[in-house]
Design an enzyme around this catalytic site. Sequence first.
Site, mmCIF file in Angstrom:
data_model
loop_
_atom_site.group_PDB
_atom_site.id
_atom_site.type_symbol
_atom_site.label_atom_id
_atom_site.label_comp_id
_atom_site.label_asym_id
_atom_site.label_seq_id
_atom_site.Cartn_x
_atom_site.Cartn_y
_atom_site.Cartn_z
ATOM 1 N N LYS A 195 0.855 -1.182 0.000
ATOM 2 C CA LYS A 195 0.000 0.000 0.000
ATOM 3 C C LYS A 195 0.891 1.230 0.000
ATOM 4 C CE LYS A 195 -1.853 2.838 2.755
ATOM 5 N NZ LYS A 195 -1.979 4.057 1.901
ATOM 6 N N GLU A 269 10.797 1.973 9.951
ATOM 7 C CA GLU A 269 11.770 3.048 9.753
ATOM 8 C C GLU A 269 11.004 4.354 9.858
ATOM 9 O OE1 GLU A 269 13.535 6.039 8.008
ATOM 10 O OE2 GLU A 269 13.403 4.826 6.192
ATOM 11 N N CYS A 303 13.540 11.859 5.877
ATOM 12 C CA CYS A 303 13.645 11.472 7.285
ATOM 13 C C CYS A 303 15.071 11.580 7.806
ATOM 14 C CB CYS A 303 13.097 10.068 7.497
ATOM 15 S SG CYS A 303 13.841 8.821 6.424
ATOM 16 N N GLU A 404 10.147 16.806 14.524
ATOM 17 C CA GLU A 404 10.416 16.697 13.093
ATOM 18 C C GLU A 404 9.487 17.633 12.325
ATOM 19 O OE1 GLU A 404 11.440 13.102 10.046
ATOM 20 O OE2 GLU A 404 9.554 12.915 11.147
#
Length: 500
Positions: A195, A269, A303, A404
């Site tokens: 997906k 991750e 990231c 973040e």
Amino acid sequence: MTSTANPPITSPAGGSRSGVTVTPGRLFLGGEWVDGGDRRRPVIDPATGAEVTTVAEAGAEDVDRAVAAARRAFDSGVWSRLPARERGRVLIRAANLLRERSEEFARLESLDTGKPLVFSRVIDVSTAAEMLEYYGSLAGSVEGSVRSTGAPMMAYTRREPLGVVAAITPFNFPLVLSVSKIAPALAAGNALVHKPSEETPLTALRMADVLAEAGVPAGIFSVLTGGSEAGQALAAGRRVDKIAFTGSTAVGRKIAAAAGENLQHATVELGGKSANLIFADADIEAAVGTAINGFVYNTGQFCMAGSRVLVERPVYDQVVEAIAAASAHVPVGDPFDEGTVIGPMTGPRHLEKVRSFLRRAQEGGARVLGAGAAEPEAVTAGGYFTRPTVLADVAQDSPFVQEEIFGPVLTVQPFDSEDEAIRLANDTPYGLAAGLQTRDVTRAHRVAAALQAGLVWVNGWGVLDVAMPIGGYKASGYGRECGPEGLDEYLQTKSVLISL
């Protein structure tokens, strides 16, 4: 003086600029293209805000069908019992097909994500092909070992595939992050249901064609486009043997909890807030260039972005001024303009998150520098553009250092000693990547060992290779992708003991 001059944002050159034909997307399920239900989801060009096409909105029933097809295909042995070298040859054929269609894939990736075309060509498509080739070559090396025991028996181990893998990937590197799961999972002999992000599904759908043409059997690979309903159903599926997820830490926690509840294998991750340490003995000009590349690449939607720069105090003012001045001149514009370095954010939700951080920074009295200081909310032709922004003299406990942002926003802080630099670098919830810039080779080894990160760059940033594992410490997740370690994540070990 820090320059605040802004280069003009170039406007997209019309709907034909992508050079690729995009048709409404369907689900690739059990080796066939199917319509799914009646629901459709728009795919938006982030450079213009215009609808490019629509794709099918998979529901829980589609997930059940795809997982059942994957289970049947895996249990049949059509792929799992195929000689490993033959599986490898199929993946190498897929790599060659991807290279033959590289321009099409690069243009689709740029249309879908807004990343500059030059990066899609040189980095994204090239890396995906290398991953398929690397794991195709590695597939035949999977083997067990004979063990010596104290009993009169023949003892050996077998390395076997896990079964059915659910792969859920984010919006920022759709092709690379899809293939980082597809290639090792298939090389190991698993079946996989993928997906992709609901915002950037186009190259995942095209990969289904590539894999089928290369010879991956029906049912071994499926693609389900859609939103949270499909993702949640796939993550919670009890007939799935492993979940491979890349995305935010918040969603990763839910994925890990679901895997724990069902006792499934999982690799997650997740987010990062990576620190780049610049010591006074570094090549300052090169270090400044590295710092800028580290936070503007992919519009900061990375990231492993170098979103925090820590600078030794003797060169702090010099580095801050140089970064702010240079970042103000980084070209922002249409991803299909060959001179563009920063394209749009991938969608309005991501753009608003960045803007909200910048508003908080300005209201909180942070020293805001760079292009974003003069015009942080630059938008053209309905696209989701923002300019690079530098926040200087921020406190270690501020949200700009700890959270973040996932956009082209950089914080810069001073340090007075190596120990302080390490302490500041490690003092966030994350541990995905880190870097240091120094001419002192002993310091390089010493600091690299002390940094709590799964990947450390010395005198550079963002260099990745499929042979080197990637993964996080702390809230940046667990498990590894790339390298032989990435293949290990899709295998399990069986011991066989035969009495003599």
